[in-house]
Design an enzyme around this catalytic site. Structure first.
Site, PDB file in Angstrom:
ATOM      1  N   LYS A   1       0.807  -1.234   0.000  1.00 38.49           N
ATOM      2  CA  LYS A   1       0.000   0.000   0.000  1.00 38.49           C
ATOM      3  C   LYS A   1       0.838   1.282   0.000  1.00 38.49           C
ATOM      4  O   LYS A   1       0.485   2.258  -0.662  1.00 38.49           O
ATOM      5  CB  LYS A   1      -0.965   0.003   1.186  1.00 38.49           C
ATOM      6  CG  LYS A   1      -2.106  -0.998   1.029  1.00 38.49           C
ATOM      7  CD  LYS A   1      -3.058  -0.894   2.206  1.00 38.49           C
ATOM      8  CE  LYS A   1      -4.308  -1.725   1.974  1.00 38.49           C
ATOM      9  NZ  LYS A   1      -5.340  -1.450   2.981  1.00 38.49           N
TER      10      LYS A   1
ATOM     11  N   ASP B   1     -10.189   3.438   2.269  1.00 36.68           N
ATOM     12  CA  ASP B   1     -10.492   2.799   3.561  1.00 36.68           C
ATOM     13  C   ASP B   1     -11.260   3.733   4.496  1.00 36.68           C
ATOM     14  O   ASP B   1     -12.164   3.298   5.213  1.00 36.68           O
ATOM     15  CB  ASP B   1      -9.193   2.335   4.244  1.00 36.68           C
ATOM     16  CG  ASP B   1      -8.714   0.991   3.712  1.00 36.68           C
ATOM     17  OD1 ASP B   1      -9.535   0.232   3.162  1.00 36.68           O
ATOM     18  OD2 ASP B   1      -7.511   0.701   3.842  1.00 36.68           O
TER      19      ASP B   1
HETATM   20  N1  LIG Z   1     -12.675  -4.057   7.773  1.00 37.08           N
HETATM   21  C1  LIG Z   1     -11.747  -3.655   6.912  1.00 37.08           C
HETATM   22  O1  LIG Z   1     -12.024  -3.292   5.762  1.00 37.08           O
HETATM   23  C2  LIG Z   1     -10.307  -3.600   7.364  1.00 37.08           C
HETATM   24  C3  LIG Z   1      -9.385  -2.781   6.685  1.00 37.08           C
HETATM   25  C4  LIG Z   1      -8.049  -2.746   7.126  1.00 37.08           C
HETATM   26  C5  LIG Z   1      -7.683  -3.525   8.226  1.00 37.08           C
HETATM   27  N2  LIG Z   1      -8.612  -4.309   8.858  1.00 37.08           N
HETATM   28  C6  LIG Z   1      -8.232  -5.113  10.043  1.00 37.08           C
HETATM   29  O2  LIG Z   1      -7.688  -4.221  11.012  1.00 37.08           O
HETATM   30  C7  LIG Z   1      -6.688  -4.876  11.782  1.00 37.08           C
HETATM   31  C8  LIG Z   1      -5.424  -4.011  11.830  1.00 37.08           C
HETATM   32  O3  LIG Z   1      -4.907  -3.833  10.518  1.00 37.08           O
HETATM   33  P1  LIG Z   1      -3.615  -2.921  10.246  1.00 37.08           P
HETATM   34  O4  LIG Z   1      -3.359  -2.996   8.790  1.00 37.08           O
HETATM   35  O5  LIG Z   1      -3.759  -1.597  10.899  1.00 37.08           O
HETATM   36  O6  LIG Z   1      -2.490  -3.761  11.025  1.00 37.08           O
HETATM   37  P2  LIG Z   1      -1.090  -3.210  11.579  1.00 37.08           P
HETATM   38  O7  LIG Z   1      -0.630  -2.040  10.812  1.00 37.08           O
HETATM   39  O8  LIG Z   1      -0.229  -4.440  11.660  1.00 37.08           O
HETATM   40  O9  LIG Z   1      -1.441  -2.738  13.093  1.00 37.08           O
HETATM   41  C9  LIG Z   1      -1.793  -3.675  14.075  1.00 37.08           C
HETATM   42  C10 LIG Z   1      -2.233  -2.943  15.349  1.00 37.08           C
HETATM   43  O10 LIG Z   1      -2.674  -3.932  16.300  1.00 37.08           O
HETATM   44  C11 LIG Z   1      -1.926  -3.760  17.511  1.00 37.08           C
HETATM   45  N3  LIG Z   1      -1.707  -5.063  18.152  1.00 37.08           N
HETATM   46  C12 LIG Z   1      -1.324  -6.213  17.549  1.00 37.08           C
HETATM   47  N4  LIG Z   1      -1.210  -7.186  18.479  1.00 37.08           N
HETATM   48  C13 LIG Z   1      -1.517  -6.635  19.682  1.00 37.08           C
HETATM   49  C14 LIG Z   1      -1.576  -7.132  21.026  1.00 37.08           C
HETATM   50  N5  LIG Z   1      -1.281  -8.419  21.317  1.00 37.08           N
HETATM   51  N6  LIG Z   1      -1.943  -6.278  22.015  1.00 37.08           N
HETATM   52  C15 LIG Z   1      -2.240  -4.981  21.732  1.00 37.08           C
HETATM   53  N7  LIG Z   1      -2.202  -4.463  20.483  1.00 37.08           N
HETATM   54  C16 LIG Z   1      -1.840  -5.278  19.473  1.00 37.08           C
HETATM   55  C17 LIG Z   1      -0.624  -3.119  17.092  1.00 37.08           C
HETATM   56  O11 LIG Z   1      -0.036  -2.486  18.204  1.00 37.08           O
HETATM   57  P3  LIG Z   1       1.564  -2.184  18.221  1.00 37.08           P
HETATM   58  O12 LIG Z   1       1.739  -0.882  17.480  1.00 37.08           O
HETATM   59  O13 LIG Z   1       1.893  -2.079  19.671  1.00 37.08           O
HETATM   60  O14 LIG Z   1       2.241  -3.336  17.534  1.00 37.08           O
HETATM   61  C18 LIG Z   1      -1.114  -2.142  16.021  1.00 37.08           C
HETATM   62  O15 LIG Z   1      -1.681  -0.986  16.605  1.00 37.08           O
HETATM   63  C19 LIG Z   1      -6.471  -6.247  11.119  1.00 37.08           C
HETATM   64  O16 LIG Z   1      -7.185  -7.202  11.865  1.00 37.08           O
HETATM   65  C20 LIG Z   1      -7.097  -6.095   9.749  1.00 37.08           C
HETATM   66  O17 LIG Z   1      -7.635  -7.300   9.234  1.00 37.08           O
HETATM   67  C21 LIG Z   1      -9.909  -4.347   8.460  1.00 37.08           C
END
Ligand SMILES: NC(=O)c1ccc[n+]([C@@H]2O[C@H](COP(=O)([O-])OP(=O)(O)OC[C@H]3O[C@@H](n4cnc5c(N)ncnc54)[C@H](OP(=O)(O)O)[C@@H]3O)[C@@H](O)[C@H]2O)c1
Length: 282
Positions: free
Chosen positions: A66, A103
């Protein structure tokens, strides 16, 4: 000529985009195609330079491309620039590659559709997470005029960086302070991966939230996350993550195939059935 678009990722097999766009192509009887393209990070730039040669008029871009897709595009809209990532690309007739990020549109349109009352007497919003999805949610909420957003992330430094990037309406708070912060919030948004199949549940106590509050989870596998189950048990309005995924696809489909598609209960059921059938692939 048949209009063709694709989703580009590495890996790309898990992408739900072909299910959504394939449904609409059939629904609107459009002679078009939407395919999956597995492209290695080192090959992305040349693939995008040759997008037309590969037979495509546009593409969705998923992980891990992205940010690189935004850099590769000749022009980008405000959402893509502010979020720092692109998920939707299209070519002009002269071959210019344009980038957008849909998004935030997807999240906000779904929130408006599922909980139209969300901004009434809102107070603050608590956003959990500071990854890529959080950037899109913050952009959408700020554009919608939300006056105060509290941002809690396990790694506080990432929340502070995001808060600084988005200005004084966003304040970082400690991850440990999330339960108390909820007392002032009419909306909670989970953008962490917690609660997703294979991940630990999000631990949070919703009891301080006002009775009129809305809880949104952008995780959509499973559709009913432990957070949403807890919110429902408390009688709060709930917004699941599948709608965001469906609405974010709307602008790209319109751009490539010339019809603004509708997000309907039937589409949602169709994609939900696909998610359930492929749960083992997560
Ligand atoms: N519905 C939709 O259209 C859509 C679109 C995009 C994403 N999503 C979903 O949104 C979620 C996040 O996506 P992303 O792209 O933002 O991922 P990302 O960039 O990898 O960010 C992950 C986030 O989750 C936190 N996290 C992970 N494990 C954790 C734990 N054990 N305890 C506390 N915090 C934790 C991370 O915190 P740290 O910074 O501390 O690592 C970070 O803030 C995913 O599940 C994805 O499938 C959905």
């Amino acid at each position: 000529m048949t209009a063709r678009a694709c989703v580009i990722g590495w890996p790309v097999e898990h992408s739900r985009s072909p299910v959504i766009h394939g449904y609409w192509l059939k629904q609107y009887e459009i002679e078009g195609a939407y395919e999956k393209e597995a492209v290695r990070p080192e090959d992305l730039k040349s693939f995008l330079q040759q997008l037309w040669t590969h037979g495509y008029i546009g593409a969705n871009v998923t992980l891990p491309h992205k940010e690189a897709a935004l850099r590769a595009a000749r022009s980008a809209d405000e959402a893509a620039v502010t979020i720092g990532a692109a998920n939707t690309l299209w070519l002009d007739p002269d071959g210019t590659l344009h980038a957008s990020n849909t998004d935030a549109y997807g999240f906000m349109t779904n929130l408006d559709a599922e909980a139209p009352q969300w901004s009434e007497g809102l107070g603050a919003v608590l956003v959990l997470g500071a990854g890529g999805a959080a950037r899109a949610v913050l952009y959408g909420l700020i554009k919608a005029g939300v006056p105060q957003i509290l941002l809690a992330n396990r790694t506080r430094a990432r929340a502070e960086t995001l808060a600084a990037a988005f200005g004084p309406r966003v304040q970082a708070v400690d991850w440990e302070a999330r339960n108390e912060a909820l007392g002032a919030c009419g909306l909670l948004v989970n953008t962490t991966s917690l609660g997703m199949t294979g991940q630990p549940p999000l631990e949070i106590d919703l009891s301080a939230m006002p009775n009129s509050a809305v809880v949104a989870d952008i995780v959509y596998v499973p559709l009913e996350t432990p957070l949403l189950a807890a919110a429902r048990a408390r009688g709060l309005a709930c917004v699941d993550g599948l709608g965001m995924l469906l609405y974010q696809a709307v602008p790209g489909f319109e751009r490539w195939f010339g019809v603004r598609p509708e997000v309907t209960p039937d589409l949602k059921a169709h994609v939900k059935a696909h998610v359930m059938a492929t749960l083992g692939d997560q």
